[in-house]
Design a protein around this motif. Structure first.
Motif, PDB file in Angstrom:
ATOM      1  N   ARG B 134       0.836  -1.205   0.000  1.00 52.28           N
ATOM      2  CA  ARG B 134       0.000   0.000   0.000  1.00 52.28           C
ATOM      3  C   ARG B 134       0.873   1.259   0.000  1.00 52.28           C
ATOM      4  O   ARG B 134       0.589   2.239  -0.670  1.00 52.28           O
ATOM      5  CB  ARG B 134      -0.942  -0.003   1.203  1.00 52.28           C
ATOM      6  N   LYS B 135       1.962   1.216   0.790  1.00 56.01           N
ATOM      7  CA  LYS B 135       2.881   2.350   0.880  1.00 56.01           C
ATOM      8  C   LYS B 135       3.566   2.576  -0.477  1.00 56.01           C
ATOM      9  O   LYS B 135       3.639   3.700  -0.964  1.00 56.01           O
ATOM     10  CB  LYS B 135       3.934   2.059   1.968  1.00 56.01           C
ATOM     11  N   THR B 136       4.038   1.478  -1.067  1.00 60.67           N
ATOM     12  CA  THR B 136       4.683   1.573  -2.384  1.00 60.67           C
ATOM     13  C   THR B 136       3.666   2.018  -3.430  1.00 60.67           C
ATOM     14  O   THR B 136       3.986   2.799  -4.325  1.00 60.67           O
ATOM     15  CB  THR B 136       5.286   0.205  -2.792  1.00 60.67           C
ATOM     16  N   GLY B 137       2.443   1.524  -3.308  1.00 61.99           N
ATOM     17  CA  GLY B 137       1.371   1.881  -4.232  1.00 61.99           C
ATOM     18  C   GLY B 137       1.113   3.379  -4.235  1.00 61.99           C
ATOM     19  O   GLY B 137       0.874   3.978  -5.295  1.00 61.99           O
ATOM     20  N   ALA B 138       1.191   4.010  -3.061  1.00 55.58           N
ATOM     21  CA  ALA B 138       0.974   5.456  -2.961  1.00 55.58           C
ATOM     22  C   ALA B 138       2.046   6.196  -3.757  1.00 55.58           C
ATOM     23  O   ALA B 138       1.762   7.189  -4.441  1.00 55.58           O
ATOM     24  CB  ALA B 138       1.005   5.878  -1.495  1.00 55.58           C
ATOM     25  N   ARG B 139       3.292   5.680  -3.704  1.00 56.03           N
ATOM     26  CA  ARG B 139       4.404   6.282  -4.464  1.00 56.03           C
ATOM     27  C   ARG B 139       4.171   6.104  -5.970  1.00 56.03           C
ATOM     28  O   ARG B 139       4.346   7.037  -6.745  1.00 56.03           O
ATOM     29  CB  ARG B 139       5.712   5.599  -4.049  1.00 56.03           C
ATOM     30  N   TYR B 140       3.725   4.917  -6.360  1.00 59.17           N
ATOM     31  CA  TYR B 140       3.436   4.639  -7.775  1.00 59.17           C
ATOM     32  C   TYR B 140       2.333   5.583  -8.279  1.00 59.17           C
ATOM     33  O   TYR B 140       2.408   6.111  -9.388  1.00 59.17           O
ATOM     34  CB  TYR B 140       2.963   3.195  -7.958  1.00 59.17           C
ATOM     35  N   ASN B 141       1.297   5.770  -7.452  1.00 53.75           N
ATOM     36  CA  ASN B 141       0.172   6.607  -7.863  1.00 53.75           C
ATOM     37  C   ASN B 141       0.589   8.064  -8.040  1.00 53.75           C
ATOM     38  O   ASN B 141       0.075   8.758  -8.911  1.00 53.75           O
ATOM     39  CB  ASN B 141      -0.976   6.495  -6.852  1.00 53.75           C
ATOM     40  N   GLU B 142       1.518   8.504  -7.203  1.00 57.51           N
ATOM     41  CA  GLU B 142       2.031   9.866  -7.320  1.00 57.51           C
ATOM     42  C   GLU B 142       2.780  10.021  -8.642  1.00 57.51           C
ATOM     43  O   GLU B 142       2.613  11.017  -9.348  1.00 57.51           O
ATOM     44  CB  GLU B 142       2.953  10.165  -6.115  1.00 57.51           C
ATOM     45  N   MET B 143       3.584   8.993  -9.008  1.00 61.44           N
ATOM     46  CA  MET B 143       4.327   9.022 -10.274  1.00 61.44           C
ATOM     47  C   MET B 143       3.365   8.973 -11.468  1.00 61.44           C
ATOM     48  O   MET B 143       3.604   9.616 -12.480  1.00 61.44           O
ATOM     49  CB  MET B 143       5.316   7.847 -10.350  1.00 61.44           C
ATOM     50  N   LEU B 144       2.283   8.233 -11.311  1.00 65.49           N
ATOM     51  CA  LEU B 144       1.266   8.152 -12.372  1.00 65.49           C
ATOM     52  C   LEU B 144       0.617   9.522 -12.575  1.00 65.49           C
ATOM     53  O   LEU B 144       0.415   9.970 -13.703  1.00 65.49           O
ATOM     54  CB  LEU B 144       0.208   7.101 -12.000  1.00 65.49           C
ATOM     55  N   ARG B 145       0.312  10.182 -11.459  1.00 63.03           N
ATOM     56  CA  ARG B 145      -0.312  11.509 -11.524  1.00 63.03           C
ATOM     57  C   ARG B 145       0.626  12.500 -12.233  1.00 63.03           C
ATOM     58  O   ARG B 145       0.216  13.256 -13.109  1.00 63.03           O
ATOM     59  CB  ARG B 145      -0.625  11.990 -10.099  1.00 63.03           C
ATOM     60  N   ILE B 146       1.910  12.452 -11.875  1.00 57.13           N
ATOM     61  CA  ILE B 146       2.904  13.349 -12.495  1.00 57.13           C
ATOM     62  C   ILE B 146       3.015  13.051 -13.996  1.00 57.13           C
ATOM     63  O   ILE B 146       3.065  13.962 -14.815  1.00 57.13           O
ATOM     64  CB  ILE B 146       4.284  13.195 -11.792  1.00 57.13           C
ATOM     65  N   TYR B 147       3.019  11.761 -14.349  1.00 58.26           N
ATOM     66  CA  TYR B 147       3.124  11.358 -15.763  1.00 58.26           C
ATOM     67  C   TYR B 147       1.949  11.917 -16.562  1.00 58.26           C
ATOM     68  O   TYR B 147       2.123  12.473 -17.644  1.00 58.26           O
ATOM     69  CB  TYR B 147       3.160   9.830 -15.875  1.00 58.26           C
ATOM     70  N   LYS B 148       0.752  11.760 -15.997  1.00 55.99           N
ATOM     71  CA  LYS B 148      -0.447  12.237 -16.700  1.00 55.99           C
ATOM     72  C   LYS B 148      -0.426  13.748 -16.868  1.00 55.99           C
ATOM     73  O   LYS B 148      -0.877  14.288 -17.873  1.00 55.99           O
ATOM     74  CB  LYS B 148      -1.709  11.819 -15.938  1.00 55.99           C
TER      75      LYS B 148
END
Lengths: 145, 157
Positions: B134-148
């Motif tokens: 879940r913690k790593t997922g939050a980091r991934y989601n932040e990177m996804l948001r930046i990518y978009k």
């Protein structure tokens, strides 16, 4: 097959003149439509044009390719590797051997056991990015381990 | 054929590891148990145990491939996989115990304790994994948001 490019027009227009619209012609049509961010696909015998931005993901089942939007499922002539090539710049990436997903339609990501990534698409559908392709997705998003 | 080889090789590795673990577990725990309870313990591994242990190891490896591999169950999260695997493992161990296959039947308490320890271990491991993911997922989601934000979906021709 004769190909002719005529310059000097405001809008790009492609007309295919043929005796019958064979599968290859339909495939060519799909490829050309993809440049206009639309894909030509079929459902219940009727042909539809689907906006690339509306596509959640593509899936290959028994050598047939299906396209999923939030509410519909269509079939199309293109193979997954062709979709991957043509739509790579439009945010599509291979997520499994039989799946290509639209990065812009991902709602959330969550890593899972064995290096896989669980992807929740907008609309709630959950897909799994296999370990082999999870690396590519992470690279694309700039995620470092 | 290619798919078969791709499945069999990791299965063989897992089964080998499990058999090694079973023999080690048998010797270490058997010695300790015999010392603590003054029970009789043969300080050697019976041939039948190795053969039966190999069959049990293959069965556990198959369960592992079913619950944790990418071929059978593809859309379950780790927590669900771990719980299902543990349940299947307990059933398998119970069958072995009831049929006197591979497991010494004279040590009821030891097998009960062993099963409880494995269950607890899997539960703790699953819980810790879930927190990490879940913690790593939050980091991934932040990177996804930046990518978009950085990249607009390609414009039409």
């Amino acid at each position: 097959m004769k190909i002719e490019i005529v310059e000097g027009y405001e809008n790009t227009e492609v007309i295919i003149r043929c005796s019958t619209a064979t599968q290859d012609i339909r495939k060519l049509e799909s490829l050309l439509q993809s440049f206009a961010n639309k894909l030509s696909c079929t459902k219940d015998g009727a042909t539809y044009l689907v906006d690339v931005q509306d596509i959640l993901y593509f899936e290959s089942v028994d050598k047939n390719t299906f396209l999923y939007t939030a509410s519909e499922v269509y079939e199309l002539q293109l193979k997954l590797y062709e979709i991957e090539e043509v739509l790579s710049d439009a945010g599509f990436i291979r997520s499994a051997k039989s799946q290509v997903i639209n990065i812009y339609k991902i709602a959330s990501l969550c890593p899972d056991f064995g290096g896989r990534i669980e992807v929740t698409m907008m609309g709630g559908e959950r897909l799994v990015v296999s370990r082999q392709y999870a690396k590519l997705l992470k690279q694309r998003l700039g995620i470092k381990n | 054929m290619k798919k078969l080889i791709a499945t069999v090789i990791p299965l063989k590795l897992i089964a080998g590891g499990i058999l090694f673990g079973l023999i080690g577990f048998y010797m270490v725990v058997g010695t300790l148990y015999a010392r603590l309870t003054s029970a009789d313990f043969e300080y050697s591994v019976p041939f039948a145990f190795i053969i039966q242990g190999a069959v049990l190891a293959i069965a556990i490896a198959v369960l592992w491939e079913v619950f944790f591999g990418e071929n059978v169950i593809t859309k379950w999260r780790f927590f669900r996989r771990a719980i299902a695997f543990n349940f299947a493992l307990i059933v398998l161990v119970a069958i072995c115990y009831l049929t006197s296959f591979a497991l010494p039947t004279g040590w009821e308490h030891l097998w009960l304790i062993g099963t409880a320890v494995i269950t607890l271990g899997i539960a703790v491991m699953s819980g810790l994994n879930e927190i990490y993911y879940r913690k790593t997922g939050a980091r991934y989601n932040e990177m996804l948001r930046i990518y978009k934000q950085k990249h607009d979906q390609a414009k039409p021709l």
